[in-house]
Design a protein around this motif. Structure first.
Motif, PDB file in Angstrom:
ATOM      1  N   ARG A   1       0.829  -1.203   0.000  1.00 61.66           N
ATOM      2  CA  ARG A   1       0.000   0.000   0.000  1.00 61.66           C
ATOM      3  C   ARG A   1       0.871   1.263   0.000  1.00 61.66           C
ATOM      4  O   ARG A   1       0.600   2.224  -0.738  1.00 61.66           O
ATOM      5  CB  ARG A   1      -0.939  -0.012   1.207  1.00 61.66           C
ATOM      6  N   CYS A   5       2.493   1.812  -3.393  1.00 58.17           N
ATOM      7  CA  CYS A   5       1.521   2.337  -4.357  1.00 58.17           C
ATOM      8  C   CYS A   5       1.211   3.806  -4.092  1.00 58.17           C
ATOM      9  O   CYS A   5       1.061   4.607  -5.029  1.00 58.17           O
ATOM     10  CB  CYS A   5       0.247   1.499  -4.313  1.00 58.17           C
ATOM     11  N   GLU A   6       1.112   4.182  -2.825  1.00 65.06           N
ATOM     12  CA  GLU A   6       0.863   5.583  -2.484  1.00 65.06           C
ATOM     13  C   GLU A   6       1.999   6.470  -2.980  1.00 65.06           C
ATOM     14  O   GLU A   6       1.769   7.549  -3.555  1.00 65.06           O
ATOM     15  CB  GLU A   6       0.712   5.729  -0.972  1.00 65.06           C
ATOM     16  N   ASP A  16      -9.854  -3.781  -3.917  1.00 66.31           N
ATOM     17  CA  ASP A  16      -9.252  -2.594  -3.314  1.00 66.31           C
ATOM     18  C   ASP A  16      -8.101  -2.148  -4.213  1.00 66.31           C
ATOM     19  O   ASP A  16      -7.036  -2.773  -4.227  1.00 66.31           O
ATOM     20  CB  ASP A  16      -8.750  -2.930  -1.905  1.00 66.31           C
ATOM     21  N   LEU A  76      -5.063  -0.345  -5.022  1.00 60.91           N
ATOM     22  CA  LEU A  76      -4.016   0.286  -4.212  1.00 60.91           C
ATOM     23  C   LEU A  76      -3.388   1.476  -4.934  1.00 60.91           C
ATOM     24  O   LEU A  76      -2.933   2.416  -4.283  1.00 60.91           O
ATOM     25  CB  LEU A  76      -2.946  -0.740  -3.845  1.00 60.91           C
TER      26      LEU A  76
END
Length: 357
Positions: free
Chosen positions: A136, A139-140, A344, A346
């Motif tokens: 996560r 990816c952010e 979801d 990401l």
């Protein structure tokens, strides 16, 4: 971070296979099981005895520190230059090994063990909380870097320059490295799925395909967006819309319990209805984690079903040689049924066609 539960699960799989031990030599699998990040190591995992970690003298202290940090401080560490020989001398006769990865000489020296059947890779398909957190974050960082890049003018800069700029932004935001060599392809080059950046300058009217990602704690992000320099032409809007619809159809099938092949059928069916299936020449998606490409791979022949906490990419594309191409790719977590099973995404960034300077 690795922990004893991973080794316990592997031990259970080896026992279920009817064998007495497994020899693990793949460095990615070693990192997953033990936290070890060195360049030379192996692990013997018996079903009825404690595991044994083997490495050479260069990594004596590193192995102790990394295994300790992973909660494996009690694992015996054997320092030797002959990892294969020592393991062979301590292994039971009913040994399995990663025969899909080791060479013939090593296989002979180990006593011709049977194939392990990608047992560790099967474990790696299901991510734990620490792995999901790293993915996560990767990816952010990736999305933040690209969003910042697209603010500034790109016209007049070279593919190579823009690619390096994006990679530097990811490092500045906290990535330990890029996940892979960035693909920055403009104009007619965007029709080449894995184009390597050149000194071609970006100019008005270009489709610009950007396939990139950050790496955090060993875990990889994988994202692709395609933008256009200046106002988009009708044909560019058409193929971008077709790819976007295809990706949405494939994403909708990334749910626990659904056959892996269904997402392939859905995404390809969307492109076929739009009349663009023949221009889609690459794979649709793959698992991502400690490797940028890992199990499971989305394909019509895949026999399995999706499990919650699996992380995959979804990346349909249209490639028109000599004109240009579009790919939209996201890294996606298959969620628990208790949370509705909704995929979801990401790499949470718009997939609309952006017209930039």
């Amino acid at each position: 971070m690795a922990d004893d539960s991973r080794l316990a699960r592997l031990r259970g799989l080896v026992a279920e296979s009817g064998h007495g031990a497994m020899f693990v030599s793949d460095l990615v699998n070693l990192r997953y099981l033990t936290g070890f990040t060195g360049s030379n190591g192996a692990l013997l995992v018996p079903t009825e005895h404690d595991p044994v970690f083997l490495t050479d003298g260069r990594y004596r202290d590193q192995a102790a520190a990394e295994l300790g940090a992973a909660g494996l401080g009690d694992v015996e560490i054997v320092v030797t230059r002959d990892l294969i020989g020592v393991a062979a001398g301590r292994a039971p006769a009913d040994l399995v090994a990663e025969t899909h990865l080791i060479d013939v000489d090593s296989w002979e020296k180990l006593g011709r063990p049977e194939a392990s059947g990608r047992l560790v890779e099967r474990l790696r398909e299901i991510k734990d909380d620490s792995e999901i957190a790293a993915l996560r974050r990767a990816c952010e960082i990736s999305c933040s870097a690209l969003e910042a890049l697209l603010i500034g003018p790109l016209a007049g800069r070279t593919e190579r320059e823009v690619a390096r700029d994006l990679e530097w932004r990811m490092l500045e935001l906290g990535a330990e490295d890029r996940a892979f060599d960035t693909i920055l392809a403009s104009g007619e080059n965007s029709a080449i799925p894995h184009h390597q950046p050149t000194d071609r300058q970006l100019r008005a009217g270009d489709l610009v395909k950007i396939d990139f990602g950050a790496r955090v704690d060993g875990y990889h992000a994988d994202c692709t967006r395609t933008v256009v320099i200046g106002p988009a032409a009708d044909w560019q809007r058409e193929i971008h819309a077709a790819v976007r619809e295809s990706q949405a159809a494939g994403l909708d099938r990334l749910r626990p319990g659904v056959p892996v092949a269904e997402s392939n059928t859905a995404a390809r069916g969307s492109l076929e209805r739009a009349g663009w299936l023949d221009a889609f020449t690459t794979g649709l998606g793959h698992g991502v984690g400690l490797q940028i490409h890992e199990d499971p791979f989305i394909a019509a022949a895949h026999p399995g079903r999706l499990a919650s906490r699996t992380v995959l990419t979804m990346e349909p594309g249209i490639y028109l040689p000599g004109r240009g191409g579009v790919r939209i790719e996201d890294t996606v977590l298959v969620t628990d049924p208790d949370h509705g099973g909704e995929p979801d995404v990401l790499t949470d960034m718009t997939t609309e066609l952006l017209e930039i300077d």
